[in-house]
Motif scaffolding. Structure first.
Motif, PDB file in Angstrom:
ATOM      1  N   PHE A  81      -2.961   6.682  -1.869  1.00  0.00           N
ATOM      2  CA  PHE A  81      -2.351   5.623  -1.672  1.00  0.00           C
ATOM      3  C   PHE A  81      -3.348   4.643  -1.989  1.00  0.00           C
ATOM      4  CE2 PHE A  81      -2.009   7.906   2.616  1.00  0.00           C
ATOM      5  CZ  PHE A  81      -0.012   7.170   3.348  1.00  0.00           C
ATOM      6  N   ASN A 135       0.733  -1.276  -0.088  1.00  0.00           N
ATOM      7  CA  ASN A 135       0.500  -0.305   0.023  1.00  0.00           C
ATOM      8  C   ASN A 135       1.196   1.086  -0.459  1.00  0.00           C
ATOM      9  OD1 ASN A 135      -1.914   2.254   1.233  1.00  0.00           O
ATOM     10  ND2 ASN A 135      -2.815   0.716   2.461  1.00  0.00           N
ATOM     11  N   SER A 157      -3.240   0.050  -2.640  1.00  0.00           N
ATOM     12  CA  SER A 157      -3.581  -0.697  -2.022  1.00  0.00           C
ATOM     13  C   SER A 157      -3.713  -1.927  -3.143  1.00  0.00           C
ATOM     14  CB  SER A 157      -4.137  -0.972  -0.632  1.00  0.00           C
ATOM     15  OG  SER A 157      -4.274  -2.542  -0.263  1.00  0.00           O
ATOM     16  N   GLN A 174       3.861   6.878   3.219  1.00  0.00           N
ATOM     17  CA  GLN A 174       3.047   5.034   4.177  1.00  0.00           C
ATOM     18  C   GLN A 174       4.058   5.478   5.418  1.00  0.00           C
ATOM     19  OE1 GLN A 174       0.304   3.821   5.263  1.00  0.00           O
ATOM     20  NE2 GLN A 174       0.515   2.939   2.775  1.00  0.00           N
TER      21      GLN A 174
HETATM   22  C1  LIG Z   1      -3.444   2.555   2.334  1.00  0.00           C
HETATM   23  O1  LIG Z   1      -2.400   2.539   3.446  1.00  0.00           O
HETATM   24  C2  LIG Z   1      -3.457   4.276   3.817  1.00  0.00           C
HETATM   25  C3  LIG Z   1      -2.585   4.963   4.634  1.00  0.00           C
HETATM   26  O2  LIG Z   1      -1.651   4.361   5.805  1.00  0.00           O
HETATM   27  C4  LIG Z   1      -5.081   3.764   5.245  1.00  0.00           C
HETATM   28  O3  LIG Z   1      -5.167   4.577   5.332  1.00  0.00           O
HETATM   29  C5  LIG Z   1      -5.324   2.776   3.802  1.00  0.00           C
HETATM   30  O4  LIG Z   1      -7.128   2.052   4.837  1.00  0.00           O
HETATM   31  C6  LIG Z   1      -4.897   1.719   3.411  1.00  0.00           C
HETATM   32  N1  LIG Z   1      -5.510   0.502   2.674  1.00  0.00           N
HETATM   33  C7  LIG Z   1      -5.453   0.074   2.716  1.00  0.00           C
HETATM   34  C8  LIG Z   1      -6.565  -1.376   1.657  1.00  0.00           C
HETATM   35  O5  LIG Z   1      -5.892  -0.725   3.461  1.00  0.00           O
END
Ligand SMILES: *[C@@H]1O[C@H](CO)[C@@H](O)[C@H](O)[C@H]1NC(C)=O
Ligand SMILES: [Cu+2]
Length: 143
Positions: free
Chosen positions: A84, A56, A86, A111
């Motif tokens: 961001f 991510n 993922s 991140q």
């Molecule tokens: C990806 O990282 C962001 C920032 O840390 C977070 O807010 C988000 O929930 C994450 N997405 C997933 C799908 O884990």
């Protein structure tokens, strides 16, 4: 004569988009905290296609001297921030950015409060003799 001039004007008008190139950048290939390639040299109007391949991550413009973490939205004129994204094996998000100037821009990942940045996840766009990719990477590793 007039028809020839018009045809030439139309051909010139479409020239910039016809010449625009795309630069592919992989984000997190092979599960690494990295962009590949680490340096690109786009012209104005070129596009950069970021493909998010693992974990991510973001691709966000940041400060050359103090890269980690990049600020939300990116830094300065010509800034960009993919946000961001993922990735999973079946879902590799793509974000396309259009380059608006040929100034140097330095990109890292937001991140984990800059943790990926400090692992050396870095990309230089049009680096210069004064602001090299190697120095940007060193700045990130030491930040
Ligand atoms: C990806 O990282 C962001 C920032 O840390 C977070 O807010 C988000 O929930 C994450 N997405 C997933 C799908 O884990
Ligand atoms: Cu990251």
């Amino acid at each position: 004569m007039q028809f020839t001039a018009l045809a030439a004007a139309v051909a010139f008008a479409v020239l910039p988009s016809a010449l625009a190139a795309n630069w592919d950048v992989a984000v997190g290939p092979n599960n690494q905290f990295a962009y590949s390639p680490t340096t690109i040299t786009p012209a104005v109007g070129d596009t950069v296609t970021f493909t998010f391949m693992s974990r991510n991550h973001s691709a966000t413009t940041t400060d050359f001297n103090n890269p980690c973490p990049p600020p939300p939205g990116g830094l300065g004129p010509g800034a960009f921030d993919t946000g961001f994204h993922s990735a999973t094996t079946g879902d590799q998000p793509v974000v396309v950015v259009t380059i608006e100037d040929t100034d140097p821009h330095f990109v890292s990942c937001m991140q984990a409060a800059g943790a990926h940045c400090r692992l050396g996840m870095t990309l230089a766009i049009n680096p210069t003799a004064d602001q090299t990719y190697e120095q940007f990477l060193a700045n990130a590793l030491a930040d």
